[in-house]
Design a protein around this motif. Structure first.
Motif, PDB file in Angstrom:
ATOM      1  N   ASP A 161      49.223  32.852  34.660  1.00  0.00           N
ATOM      2  CA  ASP A 161      48.226  33.932  34.567  1.00  0.00           C
ATOM      3  C   ASP A 161      46.800  33.422  34.660  1.00  0.00           C
ATOM      4  O   ASP A 161      45.855  34.159  34.388  1.00  0.00           O
ATOM      5  CB  ASP A 161      48.418  34.718  33.262  1.00  0.00           C
ATOM      6  N   PHE A 162      46.624  32.144  35.021  1.00  0.00           N
ATOM      7  CA  PHE A 162      45.326  31.489  35.174  1.00  0.00           C
ATOM      8  C   PHE A 162      44.609  31.256  33.849  1.00  0.00           C
ATOM      9  O   PHE A 162      43.426  30.902  33.848  1.00  0.00           O
ATOM     10  CB  PHE A 162      44.400  32.270  36.109  1.00  0.00           C
ATOM     11  N   THR A 443      39.964  29.678  39.322  1.00  0.00           N
ATOM     12  CA  THR A 443      40.811  30.735  38.795  1.00  0.00           C
ATOM     13  C   THR A 443      40.937  31.866  39.807  1.00  0.00           C
ATOM     14  O   THR A 443      40.022  32.116  40.601  1.00  0.00           O
ATOM     15  CB  THR A 443      40.255  31.284  37.479  1.00  0.00           C
ATOM     16  N   GLY A 444      42.075  32.530  39.800  1.00  0.00           N
ATOM     17  CA  GLY A 444      42.284  33.663  40.695  1.00  0.00           C
ATOM     18  C   GLY A 444      42.182  34.997  39.993  1.00  0.00           C
ATOM     19  O   GLY A 444      42.746  35.991  40.449  1.00  0.00           O
ATOM     20  N   GLN A 445      41.438  35.042  38.895  1.00  0.00           N
ATOM     21  CA  GLN A 445      41.325  36.297  38.149  1.00  0.00           C
ATOM     22  C   GLN A 445      40.381  37.290  38.815  1.00  0.00           C
ATOM     23  O   GLN A 445      40.484  38.501  38.564  1.00  0.00           O
ATOM     24  CB  GLN A 445      40.823  36.016  36.725  1.00  0.00           C
ATOM     25  N   CYS A 446      39.464  36.788  39.630  1.00  0.00           N
ATOM     26  CA  CYS A 446      38.499  37.712  40.228  1.00  0.00           C
ATOM     27  C   CYS A 446      37.901  37.083  41.469  1.00  0.00           C
ATOM     28  O   CYS A 446      37.997  35.875  41.691  1.00  0.00           O
ATOM     29  CB  CYS A 446      37.383  38.065  39.238  1.00  0.00           C
ATOM     30  N   GLY A 459      33.638  26.400  37.104  1.00  0.00           N
ATOM     31  CA  GLY A 459      33.577  25.813  35.775  1.00  0.00           C
ATOM     32  C   GLY A 459      34.642  26.276  34.818  1.00  0.00           C
ATOM     33  O   GLY A 459      34.381  26.415  33.623  1.00  0.00           O
ATOM     34  N   VAL A 460      35.869  26.524  35.300  1.00  0.00           N
ATOM     35  CA  VAL A 460      36.923  26.956  34.383  1.00  0.00           C
ATOM     36  C   VAL A 460      38.038  25.926  34.246  1.00  0.00           C
ATOM     37  O   VAL A 460      38.942  26.100  33.435  1.00  0.00           O
ATOM     38  CB  VAL A 460      37.521  28.307  34.813  1.00  0.00           C
ATOM     39  N   ASN A 461      38.011  24.836  35.023  1.00  0.00           N
ATOM     40  CA  ASN A 461      39.000  23.755  34.904  1.00  0.00           C
ATOM     41  C   ASN A 461      40.428  24.283  34.917  1.00  0.00           C
ATOM     42  O   ASN A 461      41.115  24.319  33.901  1.00  0.00           O
ATOM     43  CB  ASN A 461      38.748  22.939  33.641  1.00  0.00           C
ATOM     44  N   GLN A 462      40.903  24.678  36.079  1.00  0.00           N
ATOM     45  CA  GLN A 462      42.216  25.307  36.216  1.00  0.00           C
ATOM     46  C   GLN A 462      43.326  24.256  36.319  1.00  0.00           C
ATOM     47  O   GLN A 462      43.365  23.491  37.287  1.00  0.00           O
ATOM     48  CB  GLN A 462      42.236  26.201  37.462  1.00  0.00           C
TER      49      GLN A 462
END
Length: 609
Positions: A161-162, A443-446, A459-462
């Motif tokens: 879910d990222f 991230t693929g949230q948006c 900057g979310v370090n996935q």
């Protein structure tokens, strides 16, 4: 002529210049990039303020604070002290793992704290608002796991879910996931059902979230106390125990097993499992094993330097800054861009009898191997004794890092001194314009409507994406590579939040580049492929919408290196020279025409009489 053909011709011309391969030397540029901010132990990397530049996370010498060295525009780093401060007066910070643990698209900071009983507390310090103004970097909330852990957790995305989750063992000897959810600043514990007969997880572990069966979806790799390794493959979105790989010739009771690392060391598009091993607790005889083609092989690596002194891996000893043992570890990175990942290690030797115990940082270069010992891999490692790293005394940790954000792997070292812990920055001086490609999966949230005000969330370090590329060398032979992004997070794994592939002197387009993300439950494998990727560039992939890989977005940032710019100047000069000749010939032709016209006008026309 097509645009692709123009770029191909341009890079082929650059390839003629790329052939100058010189010996690498590393230069100390600590004062230039860090100024007076030279204390602290290197802990992690990540783009904390989302400015598309990777920052450096440090643990303060007291073990109570996390400081950040922010990358700024003039290729320097500005220190922001005390971004995280723990209240525990008895424990010390043992690790730092940046990530977005609540799904709000802002960087959070997870820290583990080891108490005097050897158990670990996990704290997540949540960030909310940040920009380039250092006064706006805010930690607005803190939450803890409800129970302590026996070891540092592995950060992974177990449900696709990222949002990063955790895997580890609680103080009741139970394996668990701690699952994070969007907009919820807490974790839900999930017990893991394990088949009978499995051993306990090794402490310190080197578990990994890495693609083990080459389907571009990350699986779970578990290290156990009896020296064996468990494979939990992602099957239809669930991490399922599949098999156990038994220990090889290093399974003796006197053996000291280091941290497992992964890389495509053979350049075959396969993920090899590499393991540093010592024959005794003092690492008097160090060896490197690799698991490839379903068998363990010992690589013929010599640890005898040019003076005949025997070196070995630095054995785990408690350091004075936080009283924590650092396990035998290797870092993976292609520092010379030849397409084969190299190793960075801390070695020690008592030297001759008259010399004291010493430790140094060394590069282990990935070289061809034709001996029978390494025939299965075709590669081995050679310690580089003269690369200018010997000036750093008593190193604690060392890692690859692109200091100037230009596509070349430099080295950062934290070393123990009489006055504390000192940070060193060593610039890679390899005078080689070999090509590379840098890939970062966000991230693929948006995308386009991100709540943090950006079009894409940096900057979310996935953790968990898998990257694979195929290409063709100038001689027609295939070139391929495979890597995982942020596959390990515990015990100073010090992995970068992006993947850097070396392409050697291959100026051609990368034929295909594929990116896969962890498979969510109830969905098919999710991966997408792009073709004709320009070398010497950074590809930023945004896997949005998650379930529609054909619509995933990507951004390409070309990095013109020095020789590429020289090539461009040479090409422009050549075109200008040709244009000058054409202009001169045109001018001379025009003069001849005018001369003929004047001569024609002075002729006597008898027809006019």
């Amino acid at each position: 002529m097509s645009v692709k053909n123009i770029f191909t011709a341009f890079y082929l011309l650059n390839g003629l210049l790329c052939g100058c391969r010189c010996n690498a030397q590393f230069t100390d540029i600590t004062d230039e990039v860090f100024g007076k901010s030279k204390d602290g132990i290197l802990a992690a990397f990540g783009d904390f303020n989302a400015d598309k530049q990777t920052d450096i996370f440090l643990i303060s010498p007291t073990g109570k604070n996390v400081d950040i060295l922010l990358a700024v525009a003039n290729k320097q780093y500005v220190r922001v002290a005390g971004v995280v401060t723990i209240a525990d007066t008895t424990g010390n910070i043992s690790s730092v793992v940046p990530g977005d643990y609540d799904g709000d698209l802002y960087m959070d900071i997870l820290v583990t704290i080891m108490d005097n009983t050897g158990l670990y507390t996990v704290e997540v310090h949540y960030g909310y608002y940040m920009d380039l103004d250092r006064n706006s970097l805010q930690i607005v909330a803190v939450s803890n796991l409800t129970e302590k852990l026996q070891d540092e957790p592995l950060v992974l995305d177990m449900n696709g879910d990222f949002i990063p989750d955790l895997f580890g063992v609680n103080q009741r000897d139970q394996r668990q996931y701690w699952v994070a959810a969007s907009n919820k600043r807490n974790f839900t514990s999930v017990n893991i059902t394990t088949p009978a007969g499995l051993s306990a997880i090794r402490n310190p572990h080197s578990n990994a979230f890495i693609d083990l069966n080459y389907d571009l979806s990350a699986d779970l790799f578990v290290t156990t106390s009896n020296g064996s390794f468990e494979y939990w493959l992602n099957k239809d979105g669930e991490l399922t125990y599949t098999r156990t790989v038994r220990a090889g010739a290093f399974s003796g009771s006197q053996m000291l097993i280091g941290q497992s690392v992964f890389g495509d060391f053979g350049g075959r598009g396969e993920m090899e499992h590499l393991l540093p091993v010592c024959s005794d607790s003092n690492c008097g005889n160090s060896q490197i094993f690799v698991f490839t083609d379903e068998k363990w092989i010992k690589l013929p690596v010599s640890f005898k330097d040019n003076n005949g002194v025997i070196w070995g891996f630095k054995p785990p000893t408690k350091n004075s800054y936080n009283n924590i043992k650092l396990p035998v570890s290797l870092r993976v990175g292609d520092y010379d861009h030849d397409g084969f990942p190299d190793l960075l290690a801390i070695l020690y030797s008592s030297g001759r009898e008259s010399e004291v115990l010493q430790s140094r940082v060394f590069l282990l270069n990935n070289i061809p191997c034709t001996s029978e010992e390494c025939q299965a891999l075709g590669r081995t490692f050679q310690v580089q004794w003269t690369l200018g790293l010997g000036d750093v005394n008593s190193p604690l940790v060392a890692a690859f890092f692109d200091i100037y954000q230009e596509g070349h792997l430099d080295i950062i070292v934290s070393s123990q001194t009489t006055s504390g812990v000192r940070l060193y920055a060593l610039k890679n001086g390899l005078d080689l314009d070999a090509c590379f490609i840098k890939v970062m999966v966000l991230t693929g949230q948006c995308y386009g409507n991100c709540t943090n005000g950006g079009k894409a969330s940096y900057g979310v370090n996935q953790p968990g994406p898998t990257i694979e590329y195929y290409s063709t060398r100038p001689d027609g032979t295939p070139e391929r590579g495979l890597a995982g992004q942020l596959s390990q997070s515990a015990h100073f794994s010090l992995q970068l939040p992006y993947t850097l592939f070396g392409l050697a002197e291959m100026p051609n387009f990368v034929d295909t580049l594929a990116v896969g993300i962890p498979q969510p439950k109830g969905q098919p494998l999710l991966n997408s492929t792009w073709t004709s990727v320009i070398p010497n560039s950074q590809l930023v992939v945004i896997p949005f919408p998650r379930g529609e890989p054909n619509r995933w977005k990507y951004k390409l940032f070309v990095t013109p290196s020095r020789l590429v710019m020289l090539t461009g100047a040479a090409l422009a000069g050549t075109c200008g020279f040709i244009a000058g000749i054409v202009g001169l010939l045109q001018w001379r032709e025009k003069r001849e025409d005018q001369k003929e016209k004047r001569q024609e006008s002075h002729k006597f026309h008898f027809d006019a009489m």
